[in-house]
Motif scaffolding. Structure first.
Motif, PDB file in Angstrom:
ATOM      1  N   LEU A  64       0.806  -1.226   0.000  1.00  0.00           N
ATOM      2  CA  LEU A  64       0.000   0.000   0.000  1.00  0.00           C
ATOM      3  C   LEU A  64       0.837   1.274   0.000  1.00  0.00           C
ATOM      4  CD1 LEU A  64      -3.036   1.157   0.632  1.00  0.00           C
ATOM      5  CD2 LEU A  64      -2.123   1.383   2.938  1.00  0.00           C
ATOM      6  N   LEU A  65       1.865   1.334   0.857  1.00  0.00           N
ATOM      7  CA  LEU A  65       2.639   2.564   1.047  1.00  0.00           C
ATOM      8  C   LEU A  65       3.786   2.724   0.062  1.00  0.00           C
ATOM      9  CD1 LEU A  65       2.855   2.894   4.936  1.00  0.00           C
ATOM     10  CD2 LEU A  65       1.771   4.499   3.364  1.00  0.00           C
ATOM     11  N   GLY A  72       4.081  -0.241  -6.004  1.00  0.00           N
ATOM     12  CA  GLY A  72       3.216  -0.234  -4.837  1.00  0.00           C
ATOM     13  C   GLY A  72       1.904   0.484  -5.072  1.00  0.00           C
ATOM     14  N   GLY A  73       1.180   0.704  -3.986  1.00  0.00           N
ATOM     15  CA  GLY A  73      -0.128   1.324  -4.066  1.00  0.00           C
ATOM     16  C   GLY A  73      -0.106   2.831  -4.132  1.00  0.00           C
ATOM     17  N   THR A  79      -4.076   7.225   4.751  1.00  0.00           N
ATOM     18  CA  THR A  79      -4.788   6.080   4.191  1.00  0.00           C
ATOM     19  C   THR A  79      -4.381   4.793   4.902  1.00  0.00           C
ATOM     20  OG1 THR A  79      -4.925   7.151   2.034  1.00  0.00           O
ATOM     21  CG2 THR A  79      -5.222   4.763   2.082  1.00  0.00           C
ATOM     22  N   ALA A  80      -3.093   4.632   5.168  1.00  0.00           N
ATOM     23  CA  ALA A  80      -2.620   3.437   5.864  1.00  0.00           C
ATOM     24  C   ALA A  80      -3.252   3.329   7.246  1.00  0.00           C
ATOM     25  CB  ALA A  80      -1.092   3.465   5.986  1.00  0.00           C
ATOM     26  N   TYR A  81      -3.368   4.450   7.963  1.00  0.00           N
ATOM     27  CA  TYR A  81      -4.006   4.427   9.279  1.00  0.00           C
ATOM     28  C   TYR A  81      -5.455   3.968   9.172  1.00  0.00           C
ATOM     29  CZ  TYR A  81      -0.023   7.182  10.980  1.00  0.00           C
ATOM     30  OH  TYR A  81       1.230   7.625  11.318  1.00  0.00           O
ATOM     31  N   ALA A  82      -6.178   4.490   8.182  1.00  0.00           N
ATOM     32  CA  ALA A  82      -7.584   4.118   8.013  1.00  0.00           C
ATOM     33  C   ALA A  82      -7.716   2.626   7.697  1.00  0.00           C
ATOM     34  CB  ALA A  82      -8.214   4.958   6.902  1.00  0.00           C
ATOM     35  N   VAL A  83      -6.783   2.084   6.919  1.00  0.00           N
ATOM     36  CA  VAL A  83      -6.807   0.666   6.587  1.00  0.00           C
ATOM     37  C   VAL A  83      -6.559  -0.183   7.833  1.00  0.00           C
ATOM     38  CG1 VAL A  83      -5.542  -1.141   5.345  1.00  0.00           C
ATOM     39  CG2 VAL A  83      -6.222   0.953   4.152  1.00  0.00           C
ATOM     40  N   VAL A  84      -5.568   0.191   8.641  1.00  0.00           N
ATOM     41  CA  VAL A  84      -5.289  -0.535   9.884  1.00  0.00           C
ATOM     42  C   VAL A  84      -6.513  -0.526  10.792  1.00  0.00           C
ATOM     43  CG1 VAL A  84      -3.934  -0.476  12.025  1.00  0.00           C
ATOM     44  CG2 VAL A  84      -2.799  -0.200   9.818  1.00  0.00           C
ATOM     45  N   ARG A  85      -7.189   0.594  10.841  1.00  0.00           N
ATOM     46  CA  ARG A  85      -8.379   0.722  11.698  1.00  0.00           C
ATOM     47  C   ARG A  85      -9.505  -0.202  11.225  1.00  0.00           C
ATOM     48  NH1 ARG A  85     -10.208   6.731  13.441  1.00  0.00           N
ATOM     49  NH2 ARG A  85     -12.332   6.366  14.200  1.00  0.00           N
ATOM     50  N   GLU A  86      -9.715  -0.273   9.912  1.00  0.00           N
ATOM     51  CA  GLU A  86     -10.739  -1.164   9.365  1.00  0.00           C
ATOM     52  C   GLU A  86     -10.418  -2.619   9.691  1.00  0.00           C
ATOM     53  OE1 GLU A  86     -13.573  -0.934   7.754  1.00  0.00           O
ATOM     54  OE2 GLU A  86     -13.692   1.230   7.405  1.00  0.00           O
ATOM     55  N   ILE A  87      -9.175  -3.022   9.450  1.00  0.00           N
ATOM     56  CA  ILE A  87      -8.785  -4.405   9.701  1.00  0.00           C
ATOM     57  C   ILE A  87      -8.836  -4.698  11.197  1.00  0.00           C
ATOM     58  CG2 ILE A  87      -6.958  -6.124   9.461  1.00  0.00           C
ATOM     59  CD1 ILE A  87      -8.244  -5.283   6.807  1.00  0.00           C
ATOM     60  N   GLY A  88      -8.376  -3.749  12.019  1.00  0.00           N
ATOM     61  CA  GLY A  88      -8.367  -3.937  13.467  1.00  0.00           C
ATOM     62  C   GLY A  88      -9.751  -4.091  14.058  1.00  0.00           C
ATOM     63  N   ALA A  89     -10.765  -3.476  13.464  1.00  0.00           N
ATOM     64  CA  ALA A  89     -12.138  -3.609  13.957  1.00  0.00           C
ATOM     65  C   ALA A  89     -12.639  -5.040  13.791  1.00  0.00           C
ATOM     66  CB  ALA A  89     -13.058  -2.640  13.220  1.00  0.00           C
ATOM     67  N   ALA A  90     -12.169  -5.720  12.745  1.00  0.00           N
ATOM     68  CA  ALA A  90     -12.573  -7.105  12.503  1.00  0.00           C
ATOM     69  C   ALA A  90     -11.693  -8.094  13.246  1.00  0.00           C
ATOM     70  CB  ALA A  90     -12.535  -7.408  11.008  1.00  0.00           C
ATOM     71  N   GLY A  99      -0.228  -3.111  10.734  1.00  0.00           N
ATOM     72  CA  GLY A  99       0.339  -1.844  11.174  1.00  0.00           C
ATOM     73  C   GLY A  99       1.830  -1.925  11.421  1.00  0.00           C
ATOM     74  N   CYS A 100       2.267  -3.036  12.025  1.00  0.00           N
ATOM     75  CA  CYS A 100       3.700  -3.245  12.241  1.00  0.00           C
ATOM     76  C   CYS A 100       4.431  -3.292  10.904  1.00  0.00           C
ATOM     77  CB  CYS A 100       3.911  -4.542  13.014  1.00  0.00           C
ATOM     78  SG  CYS A 100       5.641  -5.052  13.146  1.00  0.00           S
ATOM     79  N   HIS A 101       3.857  -3.992   9.953  1.00  0.00           N
ATOM     80  CA  HIS A 101       4.466  -4.090   8.621  1.00  0.00           C
ATOM     81  C   HIS A 101       4.635  -2.710   7.989  1.00  0.00           C
ATOM     82  CE1 HIS A 101       4.994  -5.110   4.375  1.00  0.00           C
ATOM     83  NE2 HIS A 101       3.962  -4.313   4.119  1.00  0.00           N
ATOM     84  N   TYR A 102       3.601  -1.870   8.060  1.00  0.00           N
ATOM     85  CA  TYR A 102       3.692  -0.548   7.452  1.00  0.00           C
ATOM     86  C   TYR A 102       4.829   0.260   8.068  1.00  0.00           C
ATOM     87  CZ  TYR A 102      -0.811  -1.187   5.090  1.00  0.00           C
ATOM     88  OH  TYR A 102      -1.825  -1.630   4.283  1.00  0.00           O
ATOM     89  N   LEU A 103       4.925   0.240   9.389  1.00  0.00           N
ATOM     90  CA  LEU A 103       5.956   1.042  10.040  1.00  0.00           C
ATOM     91  C   LEU A 103       7.348   0.492   9.768  1.00  0.00           C
ATOM     92  CD1 LEU A 103       6.783   3.346  11.908  1.00  0.00           C
ATOM     93  CD2 LEU A 103       6.549   1.763  13.820  1.00  0.00           C
TER      94      LEU A 103
END
Length: 410
Positions: A64-65, A72-73, A79-90, A99-103
């Motif tokens: 993504l980043l 890449g994306g 955008t990456a934060y919003a994606v982590v939040r969506e996945i984290g809710a599930a 999130g660790c991967h992105y950082l």
């Protein structure tokens, strides 16, 4: 003395853009919906999440980043934060993995020379690596030594996210003799590297956390990303942004878990209403106590979300400033992120605890799996405590003292 909004400044020219934020949010929601269908069963099984990482890879979320020109994306950090939040809710554990991967995969961009960073990013995108590890200050650190044959890494990292599924690890090491701390890239499949699933945590079971041992692991010049000094004379304010950028990953993971548990509790409250006896209205969607609890938790989560939004704007502004970012601007950004951390931690802990009370005895059922939200949140907040963040905020507000420079000390 105030706490900043985003520092203003020119936006540097960017390369070819990817599909855009709306596209990636749709992709994230699709993946989140897929993960939600079997979240309880997967969490109960506790298997190493190779399949889940494959789902992220197939959705192209791992790249993504990375710049679009590098395969890449082409997305940005908001955008990456919003994606982590969506996945984290599930699924909070898979949200942490992503999130660790992105950082960690972005560490080269913060710390390495541009040419080195470009080579790493291009290869990572081409081969769709998943990055694990971490650069926090946990002692003792692995040691990087110079030998007749080059540089070697020895030692142990006691806990790191994603080590059991990683294609590459980024770890914090100390150079023998000088004591300089460095970020080092390691291939976990290489000679002398051994990973162990020895954490046994009661939550975040699918975050693939474990320990990793290094026994005379060969390290090339391209494997050393750069220094991790906490000295303002060594590390630039822009490089130091790696810390608040990473801490905002934690903020959005916590918000995702808070929103996830409230969404599931709401569905349970609505569906369960038809099963309750009309003579016993307590706990129904019309019970004043239930309504007040949902109102309080919604307010708490929305307030934390609003503060996180301000922090995202500030961090994004700092990233756009690049090497023009000043020490004072960095301090303002770091303090605002610290405030967002504290608010998100409180919202997640309150929501995941009190949602069980709102549902009542039904939440004790292992089939429902509501306890996973509490266990995941509590485990994450134990590894990412915020008490020292509040002290930083207070010291900055009262005394004008800048928060600690560089990567997170937690």
């Amino acid at each position: 003395m105030g706490v900043a909004t985003a520092p203003s400044g020119p936006v540097s020219p960017s390369g070819p853009k990817g599909p855009g934020r709306a596209h990636w949010l749709r992709v994230a929601r699709d993946v989140a919906d897929d993960l939600a269908t079997d979240a309880v069963a997967r969490e109960r099984a506790g298997a190493v999440p190779f399949d889940e990482v494959s789902r992220l890879r197939e959705a192209e979320l791992l790249t993504l980043l990375a710049p679009a020109g590098s395969g890449g994306g082409g997305a940005d950090w908001p955008t990456a934060y919003a994606v982590v939040r969506e996945i984290g809710a599930a699924d909070g554990a898979i949200g942490q993995l992503l999130g660790c991967h992105y950082l960690v995969s972005w560490s080269a961009g913060f710390l390495g020379e541009p040419a080195l960073a470009s080579r790493i990013v291009r290869r990572s995108a081409a081969e769709q690596w998943y990055w694990g590890g971490g650069l926090t200050r946990r002692e003792p650190l692995p040691t990087l030594s110079v030998t007749a044959g080059g540089q070697v890494l020895d030692g142990r990292q006691s806990y790191a996210t994603g080590v059991l599924v990683a294609d590459r690890l980024a770890v914090r090491a100390v150079r023998a003799g000088s004591g300089e701390t460095l970020a080092v890239v390691v291939d976990p499949a290489g000679p002398g590297v051994r990973t162990d699933d020895d954490t046994g945590t009661f939550g975040q079971r699918l975050a693939a956390g474990g320990s990793v041992e290094f026994d005379a692991v060969t390290v090339t010049a391209d494997d050393v990303l750069g220094p991790l000094a906490a000295d303002e004379d060594v590390l630039s304010p822009f490089a130091a942004l790696a810390s608040p950028v990473g801490r905002l990953v934690s903020v959005h993971l916590l918000l995702g878990m808070a929103e996830g548990v409230l969404a599931e509790a709401r569905e349970y409250s609505r569906a369960g209403h038809a099963l309750r006896h009309p003579a016993r209205p307590a706990g129904t969607p019309h019970d004043p106590q239930v309504l007040a609890s949902y109102g309080e938790l919604t307010l708490l989560t929305r307030s934390a979300s609003a503060l996180a939004g301000q922090a995202v704007e500030a961090v994004h502004g700092g990233l756009r400033r690049g090497e023009d970012l000043t020490h004072d601007e960095y301090a303002e950004i770091s303090v605002l992120v610290a405030m967002a951390e504290a608010a998100a931690s409180r919202a997640a802990q309150e929501s995941t605890t009190r949602a069980l009370d709102v549902i009542g005895s039904g939440s004790a059922s292992s089939l429902l799996g509501m306890d996973r939200f509490w266990r995941n949140t509590r485990t994450h907040t134990l590894y990412e405590p915020v008490a020292h963040r509040l002290r930083d905020v207070g010291d900055y507000f009262l005394n004008g003292v800048h928060p600690p420079f560089g990567p997170s000390p937690s």
